[in-house]
Design an enzyme around this catalytic site. Structure first.
Site, PDB file in Angstrom:
ATOM      1  N   GLY A  92      -0.084  -1.248 -10.253  1.00  0.00           N
ATOM      2  CA  GLY A  92      -1.003  -0.275  -9.676  1.00  0.00           C
ATOM      3  C   GLY A  92      -0.602   1.136 -10.058  1.00  0.00           C
TER       4      GLY A  92
ATOM      5  N   PRO B 160      -5.678  -9.075 -15.071  1.00  0.00           N
ATOM      6  CA  PRO B 160      -5.355  -8.026 -16.055  1.00  0.00           C
ATOM      7  C   PRO B 160      -6.047  -6.716 -15.691  1.00  0.00           C
ATOM      8  CG  PRO B 160      -6.047 -10.060 -17.140  1.00  0.00           C
ATOM      9  CD  PRO B 160      -6.357 -10.227 -15.685  1.00  0.00           C
TER      10      PRO B 160
ATOM     11  N   ARG C 240       9.172  -2.603  -0.991  1.00  0.00           N
ATOM     12  CA  ARG C 240       9.566  -2.992   0.357  1.00  0.00           C
ATOM     13  C   ARG C 240      10.710  -3.997   0.264  1.00  0.00           C
ATOM     14  NH1 ARG C 240       7.101   0.962   1.938  1.00  0.00           N
ATOM     15  NH2 ARG C 240       5.270   0.942   3.332  1.00  0.00           N
TER      16      ARG C 240
ATOM     17  N   HIS D 192      15.975   4.827   0.931  1.00  0.00           N
ATOM     18  CA  HIS D 192      14.521   4.950   0.915  1.00  0.00           C
ATOM     19  C   HIS D 192      14.089   6.406   0.659  1.00  0.00           C
ATOM     20  CE1 HIS D 192      11.034   2.222   2.239  1.00  0.00           C
ATOM     21  NE2 HIS D 192      10.603   3.111   1.379  1.00  0.00           N
TER      22      HIS D 192
ATOM     23  N   GLY E 271      12.233   7.369  -2.039  1.00  0.00           N
ATOM     24  CA  GLY E 271      11.168   7.414  -3.033  1.00  0.00           C
ATOM     25  C   GLY E 271      10.215   8.578  -2.886  1.00  0.00           C
TER      26      GLY E 271
END
Length: 310
Positions: free
Chosen positions: A146, A171, A228, A276, A278
């Site tokens: 994604g 795809p 996660r 964590h 990010g």
């Protein structure tokens, strides 16, 4: 006439977002650093809007019942909505806002940093020898292609990697720009030198990286998890790292957060862990929090949210 009441489930929401919220509503915020579920439930009755900030706490029927029938809108300060009972919200016709796309760059940057640190042994010393291997020419697998997965692929172009593989339900035409190949999950595991986990957590992906998955991976492979913790079977990962079944791991997330220092992962020389981080740039956190508040404002006005979960 009294203003609508909004509950924010943690006091450390970015100040710019809280200020915006307070311009329009009476805002309730717990003052403890780690509010328990019981404390949040205690504050729920009578609120009109809910700003949910903790993905480790389940936003479920119990929370909705505690809020009451006047609850009109909910927004989460995150991209993923795995902590939310979305089916129950749909049944009650309560709109849900989230923050897709905003964290993509920051998360992808950290993913690349974890890859370099785990691959090159930058944070460990192994008896005088480093287990560094060349990234150039590597086959890279991305589980979940994604928004974040594709930004990771873009960042990887500067490393002159060999092949990008990705797995997912179908795809993607956008993969053509990276010459990325859609392959079954098992093939991705067997062929990849570096694997990034960037898929959402759901019933299909929970525990996806189990003992069978690690047995399929190359012994020279490294695993990077920026999604996660529950997507990885943690005891299986520990065994794989200890036995040399895989070479190394870089983790931005684990099963239990906040991280517990007694976790065996902290003591493995071939595991790099960050708490964590990010989305932990000021710009990203500000933008995510403001978007979450904008979602809530629109929802409480019975308008379509800027980033409404479908």
């Amino acid at each position: 006439m009294s203003r609508p009441r909004v509950l924010v489930t943690h006091h450390q929401v970015q100040p710019v977002a809280l200020e915006l919220l307070r311009e329009h509503y009476d805002v309730i915020v717990p003052q403890v650093d780690f509010p328990s579920r019981a404390k949040i439930l205690e504050l729920c009755p009578g609120i009109d809007g809910l700003l949910w900030t903790n993905y480790k706490l389940k936003l479920d029927r119990e929370v909705l019942d505690a809020c009451g029938p006047q609850l009109r809108a909910i927004s989460v300060t995150m991209n993923g909505v795995d902590c939310v009972d979305t089916e129950e919200l749909t049944r009650r016709k309560i709109p849900l806002g989230h923050t897709p796309f905003i964290p993509n760059n920051a998360v992808a940057d950290l993913a690349i940093g974890l890859m370099v640190a785990a691959n090159d042994g930058l944070l460990r010393f192994c008896g005088g020898r480093y287990s560094r291997q060349s990234i150039q020419g590597s086959t890279v697998g991305i589980v979940g292609f994604g928004g974040i997965g594709q930004v990771v692929a873009r960042r990887l172009q500067g490393f002159n990697i060999g092949t990008i593989l990705y797995s997912g339900r179908s795809p993607k035409t956008s993969a053509d720009r990276f010459n990325a190949q859609h392959v079954p999950f098992e093939e991705l595991l067997a062929r990849s030198d570096i694997i990034f986990i960037s898929c959402p957590l759901n019933e299909a992906t929970r525990g996806l990286f189990d003992r069978n998955a690690f047995a399929t991976m190359k012994s020279s492979a490294i695993l990077i998890n920026i999604s996660r913790g529950a997507i990885v079977d943690e005891p299986a990962l520990i065994d794989a790292l200890k036995s040399g079944q895989i070479r190394a791991a870089g983790l931005d997330t684990v099963t239990t957060e906040p991280f517990t220092p007694d976790s065996e992962l902290f003591h493995l020389p071939n595991c790099v862990i960050v708490p964590h981080l990010g989305t932990a740039t000021k710009r990203t956190r500000d933008e995510m929090a403001v978007r979450a508040v904008e979602n809530l404002i629109h929802g409480l006005r019975n308008e379509t949210m800027p980033s409404q979960f479908q």
